[in-house]
Write a protein that holds these residues in place. Structure first.
Motif, PDB file in Angstrom:
ATOM      1  N   GLY A 166       0.820  -1.206   0.000  1.00 55.72           N
ATOM      2  CA  GLY A 166       0.000   0.000   0.000  1.00 55.72           C
ATOM      3  C   GLY A 166       0.854   1.256   0.000  1.00 55.72           C
ATOM      4  O   GLY A 166       0.570   2.212  -0.739  1.00 55.72           O
ATOM      5  N   CYS A 221       2.326   1.690  -3.419  1.00 57.83           N
ATOM      6  CA  CYS A 221       1.346   2.146  -4.413  1.00 57.83           C
ATOM      7  C   CYS A 221       1.184   3.663  -4.399  1.00 57.83           C
ATOM      8  O   CYS A 221       0.848   4.265  -5.431  1.00 57.83           O
ATOM      9  CB  CYS A 221      -0.002   1.492  -4.168  1.00 57.83           C
ATOM     10  N   ALA A 222       1.409   4.290  -3.251  1.00 66.40           N
ATOM     11  CA  ALA A 222       1.237   5.739  -3.141  1.00 66.40           C
ATOM     12  C   ALA A 222       2.211   6.514  -4.018  1.00 66.40           C
ATOM     13  O   ALA A 222       1.928   7.660  -4.397  1.00 66.40           O
ATOM     14  CB  ALA A 222       1.389   6.167  -1.683  1.00 66.40           C
ATOM     15  N   ALA A 274       0.767   0.533  -9.845  1.00 72.43           N
ATOM     16  CA  ALA A 274       0.071   0.276  -8.580  1.00 72.43           C
ATOM     17  C   ALA A 274      -0.921  -0.865  -8.738  1.00 72.43           C
ATOM     18  O   ALA A 274      -1.074  -1.700  -7.838  1.00 72.43           O
ATOM     19  CB  ALA A 274      -0.638   1.546  -8.110  1.00 72.43           C
ATOM     20  N   SER A 326      -0.717  -4.363  -6.605  1.00 77.81           N
ATOM     21  CA  SER A 326      -1.862  -4.765  -5.780  1.00 77.81           C
ATOM     22  C   SER A 326      -2.351  -6.160  -6.155  1.00 77.81           C
ATOM     23  O   SER A 326      -2.600  -6.999  -5.278  1.00 77.81           O
ATOM     24  CB  SER A 326      -3.000  -3.757  -5.926  1.00 77.81           C
ATOM     25  N   PHE A 352      -3.767   6.149  -5.423  1.00 73.74           N
ATOM     26  CA  PHE A 352      -4.228   6.229  -4.038  1.00 73.74           C
ATOM     27  C   PHE A 352      -5.420   5.301  -3.791  1.00 73.74           C
ATOM     28  O   PHE A 352      -5.630   4.846  -2.669  1.00 73.74           O
ATOM     29  CB  PHE A 352      -4.584   7.678  -3.677  1.00 73.74           C
ATOM     30  N   LEU A 405      -3.813   2.175  -2.960  1.00 70.04           N
ATOM     31  CA  LEU A 405      -3.299   2.297  -1.595  1.00 70.04           C
ATOM     32  C   LEU A 405      -4.403   1.949  -0.588  1.00 70.04           C
ATOM     33  O   LEU A 405      -4.185   1.154   0.341  1.00 70.04           O
ATOM     34  CB  LEU A 405      -2.793   3.724  -1.357  1.00 70.04           C
TER      35      LEU A 405
END
Length: 497
Positions: free
Chosen positions: A19, A22-23, A30, A34, A113, A116
């Motif tokens: 997470g 991913c930001a 991302a 994930s 995000f 995230l």
């Protein structure tokens, strides 16, 4: 200690770390990270399940250097491993099924995000499944709430913002009641680890001391978690939140988020309060009655709805009622049926919400029934998924929903005459009501129009077709081969205590 015993902690740490990563990644990177982490969780938890089945003992992992009663613990048995595997699969398929909508509804600078928040949401659900510490459960309940609100807000529209505000307000009210229950219980027992609290609560129940405070604790836990999982009459936030979110978010919220709180409630019943104490409290009867009411009220609202996503959302209220009916029986058969319903609903509702997103794609992004007429022909893959999901919700044999109703009926027969009569009557009425809104919906989406029949309106969106096919297969597997899964659930409950 075997190396496999570290896997539950690895799942939490890796998901949390992904997470953060991913930001700072680009949206597509991302997405890949994930999805990769979810696959890794699936593999690791499968190894954990194989290990606990082989040893016949749960994994108890001490966090840090401090043992009970000061330290924190992870406890994973058969049931926890099965739930973690199922949640990994459903989260993966929900993202794949609604991936196109994620990138269309989110701003280019905000998509990463979203992933995230998805990772934070998933790590909180894993923690709720794994944790053996009541306060740690509360911490991840709050993380779950914040992340869930964030993925609802992906579509920055007025209706979505209002729905998120209502969701947050009622959800925090539920969290507050759960926290007050923990505070009172800590004052009574002096412990936060579930296993230690259980010993103290059994001693209190046997001696009869602090009977009223203990009833208050049970009430706070039940009402707090019932509010967060949208049990009637605490359900008013759910239709707008689930109906206005993007398809992937609706699928995740309905398929997984609501279930995380219910799983925590079941853990509290078994490993904090004790099933025998809970059975003889007023909490079990209240949850049973509210579950039966939810089965009727949710279906009645769904029948009156003319927005397909809100209809599916109201259906979730009814399906949550089935779960609480099983919990309210406070028997092993009832709890096992409730857990099977958790899994059956988790593999069905994402299919329905993603299918609704597919109908919107070919109907000018409209959710209204009069605008999606014939959408099942313009997007046959979505139509097939919606048909399978609808038949499962109604309870047609060979589908997972039928097995749930059969198990709940069997559990109700073993209960007291009053509970048996109420349960069987409401099950029959609810099944008829389910048919009265899903069959007309099927007639609308498959209505004959001048448009040609198209299986894949967007051939580039292969992830949607893959997710729908896999969810359909799981629905048939749960409906036709439920015995192995029920054996795992019963073995897990025996290990749960």
């Amino acid at each position: 200690m075997s190396f496999v015993c570290n896997f539950p902690l690895f799942c939490i740490i890796l998901t949390l770390f992904s997470g953060v990563i991913c930001a700072v990644l680009k949206p597509h990177a991302a997405k890949v990270v994930s999805l990769g982490i979810l696959l890794m969780n699936l593999v690791l938890n499968s190894c954990v399940l194989a290990f606990v089945l082989e040893t016949g003992e749960p994994i108890i992992y001490m966090m840090g250097h401090y043992p009970a009663p000061w330290g924190n613990e992870i406890r994973v048995g058969v049931l926890e491993a099965v739930l973690a595997i199922a949640f990994s699969i459903v989260m993966l398929l929900s993202l794949l099924g609604g991936m196109k909508h994620i990138f269309e509804d989110a701003e280019d600078t905000k998509t990463n995000f979203y992933f995230l928040m998805v990772n934070l949401l998933f790590v909180s659900m894993l923690a709720l499944i794994y944790t053996n510490d009541l306060f740690t459960g509360y911490v991840f309940v709050e993380i779950n709430t914040i992340a869930a609100c964030a993925i609802v807000m992906l579509r920055k529209k007025k209706e979505t913002l209002v729905a998120t505000a209502r969701y947050l307000a009622l959800s925090l009210l539920g969290s507050g009641m759960f926290l007050m229950g923990i505070i009172i219980l800590y004052d009574l027992t002096g412990h936060l680890l579930m296993s230690n609290i259980y010993v103290s609560v059994q001693a209190l129940a046997k001696s009869g001391a602090y009977a009223i405070p203990l009833e208050v604790v049970i009430a706070l836990f039940c009402v707090g978690l019932a509010t967060k999982s949208a049990l009637f009459p605490f359900h008013s936030w759910l239709p707008d939140a689930h109906g206005s979110a993007t398809s992937a978010s609706s699928a995740i919220l309905s398929g997984l988020v609501l279930k995380g709180y219910i799983i925590l409630l079941i853990k509290v019943m078994y490993r904090v309060i004790g099933l025998s104490v809970f059975r003889y409290s007023k909490g079990a009867n209240v949850l049973y009655v509210l579950g039966l009411c939810a089965m009727i009220v949710g279906s009645v609202h769904a029948m009156r709805e003319r927005n397909i996503k809100k209809m599916i959302a109201y259906s979730s209220i009814a399906q949550i009622g089935y779960i609480y009916m099983g919990i309210g029986l406070a028997t092993t058969a009832g709890i096992a049926a409730a857990i099977f319903q958790i899994l059956a609903h988790a593999f069905t509702k994402p299919m329905l919400f993603c299918a609704a997103g597919g109908f919107m794609e070919v109907s000018g992004e409209s959710k209204a029934f009069h605008r999606i007429k014939g959408a099942g022909r313009r997007n046959m893959m979505a139509g097939l998924a919606f048909a399978v999901g609808s038949m499962s919700m109604i309870g047609i044999p060979l589908f997972s929903g039928f097995v749930t109703k059969y198990l709940l009926a069997g559990a109700a027969i073993q209960a007291s005459p009053v509970k048996m009569a109420m349960g069987l009557v409401v099950l029959a009425v609810s099944t008829m009501l389910n048919a009265l809104y899903y069959i007309p919906a099927l007639m609308v989406v498959f209505a004959k129009t001048d448009d040609p029949v198209v299986w894949f309106p967007d051939k580039k969106n292969r992830s949607f077709a893959f997710a729908m096919i896999v969810l359909i297969i799981f629905n048939f597997v749960l409906g036709c081969c439920s015995t192995p899964l029920m054996n795992l659930i019963l073995k897990g409950l025996a290990m749960f205590a």
